[in-house]
Design a protein around this motif. Sequence first.
Motif, PDB file in Angstrom:
ATOM      1  N   LYS A  13      64.437  42.585  77.968  1.00  0.00           N
ATOM      2  CA  LYS A  13      65.215  42.350  76.750  1.00  0.00           C
ATOM      3  C   LYS A  13      65.819  40.957  76.728  1.00  0.00           C
ATOM      4  CE  LYS A  13      69.314  44.786  78.535  1.00  0.00           C
ATOM      5  NZ  LYS A  13      70.065  46.041  78.445  1.00  0.00           N
ATOM      6  N   TRP A  14      66.244  40.452  77.895  1.00  0.00           N
ATOM      7  CA  TRP A  14      66.780  39.091  77.911  1.00  0.00           C
ATOM      8  C   TRP A  14      65.661  38.070  77.739  1.00  0.00           C
ATOM      9  CZ3 TRP A  14      71.584  38.581  76.795  1.00  0.00           C
ATOM     10  CH2 TRP A  14      72.497  39.578  77.159  1.00  0.00           C
ATOM     11  N   GLY A  15      64.483  38.382  78.238  1.00  0.00           N
ATOM     12  CA  GLY A  15      63.334  37.521  77.972  1.00  0.00           C
ATOM     13  C   GLY A  15      62.971  37.528  76.500  1.00  0.00           C
ATOM     14  N   GLY A  16      63.038  38.702  75.874  1.00  0.00           N
ATOM     15  CA  GLY A  16      62.793  38.783  74.435  1.00  0.00           C
ATOM     16  C   GLY A  16      63.800  37.969  73.648  1.00  0.00           C
ATOM     17  N   LEU A  17      65.063  38.015  74.065  1.00  0.00           N
ATOM     18  CA  LEU A  17      66.085  37.204  73.400  1.00  0.00           C
ATOM     19  C   LEU A  17      65.775  35.720  73.560  1.00  0.00           C
ATOM     20  CD1 LEU A  17      68.820  37.065  71.903  1.00  0.00           C
ATOM     21  CD2 LEU A  17      69.927  37.006  74.146  1.00  0.00           C
ATOM     22  N   ALA A  18      65.351  35.312  74.764  1.00  0.00           N
ATOM     23  CA  ALA A  18      64.996  33.908  74.980  1.00  0.00           C
ATOM     24  C   ALA A  18      63.864  33.473  74.060  1.00  0.00           C
ATOM     25  CB  ALA A  18      64.601  33.691  76.445  1.00  0.00           C
ATOM     26  N   ALA A  19      62.878  34.354  73.856  1.00  0.00           N
ATOM     27  CA  ALA A  19      61.767  34.033  72.950  1.00  0.00           C
ATOM     28  C   ALA A  19      62.254  33.869  71.519  1.00  0.00           C
ATOM     29  CB  ALA A  19      60.707  35.134  73.025  1.00  0.00           C
ATOM     30  N   LEU A  20      63.156  34.737  71.086  1.00  0.00           N
ATOM     31  CA  LEU A  20      63.719  34.625  69.735  1.00  0.00           C
ATOM     32  C   LEU A  20      64.519  33.337  69.576  1.00  0.00           C
ATOM     33  CD1 LEU A  20      64.983  38.268  69.133  1.00  0.00           C
ATOM     34  CD2 LEU A  20      63.111  37.133  67.944  1.00  0.00           C
ATOM     35  N   ARG A  81      55.810  40.679  64.075  1.00  0.00           N
ATOM     36  CA  ARG A  81      54.640  40.061  63.450  1.00  0.00           C
ATOM     37  C   ARG A  81      55.050  39.017  62.425  1.00  0.00           C
ATOM     38  NH1 ARG A  81      51.203  45.538  62.038  1.00  0.00           N
ATOM     39  NH2 ARG A  81      50.952  46.300  64.176  1.00  0.00           N
ATOM     40  N   VAL A  82      56.017  39.367  61.582  1.00  0.00           N
ATOM     41  CA  VAL A  82      56.448  38.428  60.549  1.00  0.00           C
ATOM     42  C   VAL A  82      57.053  37.179  61.186  1.00  0.00           C
ATOM     43  CG1 VAL A  82      57.962  38.114  58.547  1.00  0.00           C
ATOM     44  CG2 VAL A  82      56.824  40.304  58.912  1.00  0.00           C
ATOM     45  N   TYR A  83      57.810  37.379  62.253  1.00  0.00           N
ATOM     46  CA  TYR A  83      58.427  36.259  62.966  1.00  0.00           C
ATOM     47  C   TYR A  83      57.369  35.323  63.544  1.00  0.00           C
ATOM     48  CZ  TYR A  83      61.297  33.844  66.468  1.00  0.00           C
ATOM     49  OH  TYR A  83      61.922  32.894  67.232  1.00  0.00           O
ATOM     50  N   LEU A  84      56.364  35.882  64.189  1.00  0.00           N
ATOM     51  CA  LEU A  84      55.332  35.062  64.822  1.00  0.00           C
ATOM     52  C   LEU A  84      54.467  34.348  63.788  1.00  0.00           C
ATOM     53  CD1 LEU A  84      54.217  37.390  67.766  1.00  0.00           C
ATOM     54  CD2 LEU A  84      55.679  35.362  67.871  1.00  0.00           C
ATOM     55  N   MET A 120      60.792  33.556  59.248  1.00  0.00           N
ATOM     56  CA  MET A 120      61.341  33.762  60.585  1.00  0.00           C
ATOM     57  C   MET A 120      62.788  34.229  60.570  1.00  0.00           C
ATOM     58  SD  MET A 120      59.916  30.154  62.003  1.00  0.00           S
ATOM     59  CE  MET A 120      61.109  30.073  63.338  1.00  0.00           C
ATOM     60  N   SER A 121      63.593  33.669  59.686  1.00  0.00           N
ATOM     61  CA  SER A 121      65.050  33.729  59.812  1.00  0.00           C
ATOM     62  C   SER A 121      65.662  35.126  59.854  1.00  0.00           C
ATOM     63  CB  SER A 121      65.692  32.912  58.679  1.00  0.00           C
ATOM     64  OG  SER A 121      67.083  32.862  58.826  1.00  0.00           O
ATOM     65  N   PRO A 122      65.233  36.090  59.012  1.00  0.00           N
ATOM     66  CA  PRO A 122      65.906  37.401  59.063  1.00  0.00           C
ATOM     67  C   PRO A 122      65.536  38.251  60.273  1.00  0.00           C
ATOM     68  CG  PRO A 122      64.775  37.042  56.955  1.00  0.00           C
ATOM     69  CD  PRO A 122      64.275  36.017  57.911  1.00  0.00           C
ATOM     70  N   GLN A 123      64.444  37.923  60.946  1.00  0.00           N
ATOM     71  CA  GLN A 123      63.914  38.835  61.951  1.00  0.00           C
ATOM     72  C   GLN A 123      64.750  38.908  63.235  1.00  0.00           C
ATOM     73  OE1 GLN A 123      61.912  40.356  60.175  1.00  0.00           O
ATOM     74  NE2 GLN A 123      61.404  38.720  58.733  1.00  0.00           N
ATOM     75  N   PRO A 124      65.364  37.805  63.735  1.00  0.00           N
ATOM     76  CA  PRO A 124      66.113  37.928  64.991  1.00  0.00           C
ATOM     77  C   PRO A 124      67.234  38.956  64.962  1.00  0.00           C
ATOM     78  CG  PRO A 124      65.664  35.617  64.553  1.00  0.00           C
ATOM     79  CD  PRO A 124      65.213  36.374  63.348  1.00  0.00           C
ATOM     80  N   LEU A 125      67.973  39.067  63.849  1.00  0.00           N
ATOM     81  CA  LEU A 125      69.052  40.057  63.807  1.00  0.00           C
ATOM     82  C   LEU A 125      68.499  41.466  63.983  1.00  0.00           C
ATOM     83  CD1 LEU A 125      71.387  38.807  60.913  1.00  0.00           C
ATOM     84  CD2 LEU A 125      71.750  38.630  63.371  1.00  0.00           C
ATOM     85  N   THR A 126      67.371  41.755  63.324  1.00  0.00           N
ATOM     86  CA  THR A 126      66.746  43.064  63.456  1.00  0.00           C
ATOM     87  C   THR A 126      66.262  43.295  64.878  1.00  0.00           C
ATOM     88  OG1 THR A 126      65.986  42.860  61.162  1.00  0.00           O
ATOM     89  CG2 THR A 126      64.958  44.555  62.501  1.00  0.00           C
ATOM     90  N   LEU A 127      65.630  42.285  65.463  1.00  0.00           N
ATOM     91  CA  LEU A 127      65.061  42.433  66.797  1.00  0.00           C
ATOM     92  C   LEU A 127      66.139  42.512  67.875  1.00  0.00           C
ATOM     93  CD1 LEU A 127      62.077  39.986  66.320  1.00  0.00           C
ATOM     94  CD2 LEU A 127      61.916  42.459  66.686  1.00  0.00           C
ATOM     95  N   ILE A 128      67.246  41.793  67.699  1.00  0.00           N
ATOM     96  CA  ILE A 128      68.349  41.901  68.660  1.00  0.00           C
ATOM     97  C   ILE A 128      68.923  43.307  68.641  1.00  0.00           C
ATOM     98  CG2 ILE A 128      70.729  41.158  69.098  1.00  0.00           C
ATOM     99  CD1 ILE A 128      69.854  38.324  68.332  1.00  0.00           C
ATOM    100  N   ARG A 129      69.015  43.871  67.443  1.00  0.00           N
ATOM    101  CA  ARG A 129      69.491  45.264  67.360  1.00  0.00           C
ATOM    102  C   ARG A 129      68.533  46.201  68.081  1.00  0.00           C
ATOM    103  NH1 ARG A 129      72.252  48.886  62.783  1.00  0.00           N
ATOM    104  NH2 ARG A 129      71.712  50.884  63.681  1.00  0.00           N
ATOM    105  N   VAL A 184      54.076  31.871  72.300  1.00  0.00           N
ATOM    106  CA  VAL A 184      53.581  32.481  73.534  1.00  0.00           C
ATOM    107  C   VAL A 184      54.624  33.423  74.128  1.00  0.00           C
ATOM    108  CG1 VAL A 184      52.870  32.015  75.916  1.00  0.00           C
ATOM    109  CG2 VAL A 184      51.997  30.588  74.050  1.00  0.00           C
ATOM    110  N   LEU A 185      55.876  32.957  74.191  1.00  0.00           N
ATOM    111  CA  LEU A 185      56.951  33.813  74.697  1.00  0.00           C
ATOM    112  C   LEU A 185      57.125  35.054  73.820  1.00  0.00           C
ATOM    113  CD1 LEU A 185      59.686  31.179  75.652  1.00  0.00           C
ATOM    114  CD2 LEU A 185      58.306  32.548  77.225  1.00  0.00           C
ATOM    115  N   GLY A 186      57.048  34.862  72.503  1.00  0.00           N
ATOM    116  CA  GLY A 186      57.238  35.972  71.585  1.00  0.00           C
ATOM    117  C   GLY A 186      56.166  37.034  71.723  1.00  0.00           C
ATOM    118  N   ILE A 187      54.901  36.617  71.844  1.00  0.00           N
ATOM    119  CA  ILE A 187      53.809  37.573  72.010  1.00  0.00           C
ATOM    120  C   ILE A 187      54.020  38.409  73.268  1.00  0.00           C
ATOM    121  CG2 ILE A 187      51.334  37.770  72.501  1.00  0.00           C
ATOM    122  CD1 ILE A 187      50.926  35.314  70.690  1.00  0.00           C
TER     123      ILE A 187
END
Length: 456
Positions: A13-20, A81-84, A120-129, A184-187
Amino acid sequence: MRALGGAAMSSSKWGGLAALLAGFFVLLLDTTIVAVASPSIQADLGGDVAALFWVTAGYLLAFSVPLLVAGRLGDLFDPKRVYLVGMAGFAVSSALCGLAPSIEWLIVFRVLQGLAAAAMSPQPLTLIRRLFAEDERGRAFGIWGSVAAAATLLGPILGGLLAASLDWRWIFWINVPLCGIAVVLGIRLIPGSRGGVARFDLLGAALSTAGLSLLVWALLSWSPLSLPAAVVAVVLLVGFYFRERAEGADALAPLQLYRSSGYLFASLAMASLGVTVLAMALPTMLYIQEARGFGPLEAAMVLAPDAVVAVLLSPPAGRWVDRAGGRRPAILGMSLLAASLLLMGLVVVLQLNPWWITGGAALLGAANAMAWSPLSAIAMASVDPDAAGGASGLFNTVRQVGAVAGVAMTGAILAGLPSRPVLAFGVVFGLILLVAAGGVVAAFRLPEKVSAVNPV
C-alpha cells in the motif's frame, strides 16, 4: 505467516501511494512551472501577452472542466486504468509541448496536457481510500498534501533553473521520464478493480462540460463576451443540477453528498484554499520582481518556505488527523491561511522589505500542511465507497474552479487598476482575505465525527 502477509500488504500500500504521488507531483508541477519560463517562451516563439496568457489559461481550462467526467469514469472503468491512461497522455502531450513550433501550437498541446491531467486528478483520492484503512488515511493524505505543496512551489524554481541552464522546452520534456517511471510503478503497485456497472450519463456529461467550459472561459478571458458566456453557463449548470437530481445512482456528480456536513464544509474550505493560494501568487510575484527588482529565481526563493514547511509538517499533521479526527487540524490550517495572507498583504501594500514575505510563506506552508490532509480525509470519509470516484471528481472540481476564479479575480483587478498598483494589491489581498475567512468559518462547521452518505 500472518506477520509476513501483513508486512507485504503494508509495503504494497505504501508502494502504491508512492506510485500515485509520482504522477500527482508531475501534474501539479506543470500548473506553475511555466510562469518563470514565460519570457523565454515568448522570445523564442513570439506571440503577444494574450497568447502567452493562454499557454497557462488553456491548461487550467482543460484541467478544470472534465474533472466531473473523469471522476465518474474512475467509478465505471477502474480508477487505476483511468489514472494510467491519463498519465500516458500527459507524457505524450508534454513531449509535444516541447516540440511546439509556434505559440499557437503550444497552446493546443497545453490543452491536451490539461485534459490528461484532468483524467488523472480525481483518481488518487479514490485509490488512497482503497489502499488505506480509516485510521491510516490521515497519514497518507498528509504525505499526499506535502507532495502537492512541494510540487506547486518547486514549479517556478525548477522552471527557472531549466530555462536558464538548458532551454524552456525542457520544462516539458522533463515530464516524459517522470511519467514513464510513474506508469511503471502504477502498473506494478496500484491495486485495480473491475469497475462499476452503473450507466454513464451522457446528457449530464454534455451539460456539465459545456457549462463549466463557458464558466471557466468567462473567468479567464476578460472579454466583452464574458458576461453573456457566464449567463449561458449558469443556465446550463442549472439544467445539469436538475438532471443530476433525477439520475439518482447514475448521477455524474453525486450532489446528494452535500447533505453530509462533512463533505459540504470540507468542499467549501478546500475551495477557499484553492482560491486564495493561487490568487495570492500573482500579485506577490509581480511586487517582488517588478516593484522590488528581484530576479525570477530570487523571487521564487522568497516563497520557498511554503514548500519546506509544508513538506515537513504534512506527515505529522496527517498522523494528528488519524489520532484526533480532522476538525481541529482543519480549523488550525484555515486560520493559519488567513494569518499568512494578512502578513503578506501588509508587506506588499505597505511596501515593506520583501523578505518579510518569507514569514508569510512559512505560515502558508503550515496552513497547507494542516488543511489539505484533514479536508481531504473528511470529504472522502463522508462518501459511500461505490461513489468515491464521482465524489472525488466533484471535490477536485470545486477546488480547481475556485483556483481559476482566484486567478481571474486577481488578473481582472490588476488589469483594471494599472496606474494604481498599491490600491490594486490592497483590493486583491482584501478580497482573498475575506475568502480565507469564509474558509475558517467552514472549518469550524466541520463535524467531530464523520459518517458516510450513500448518494442514491
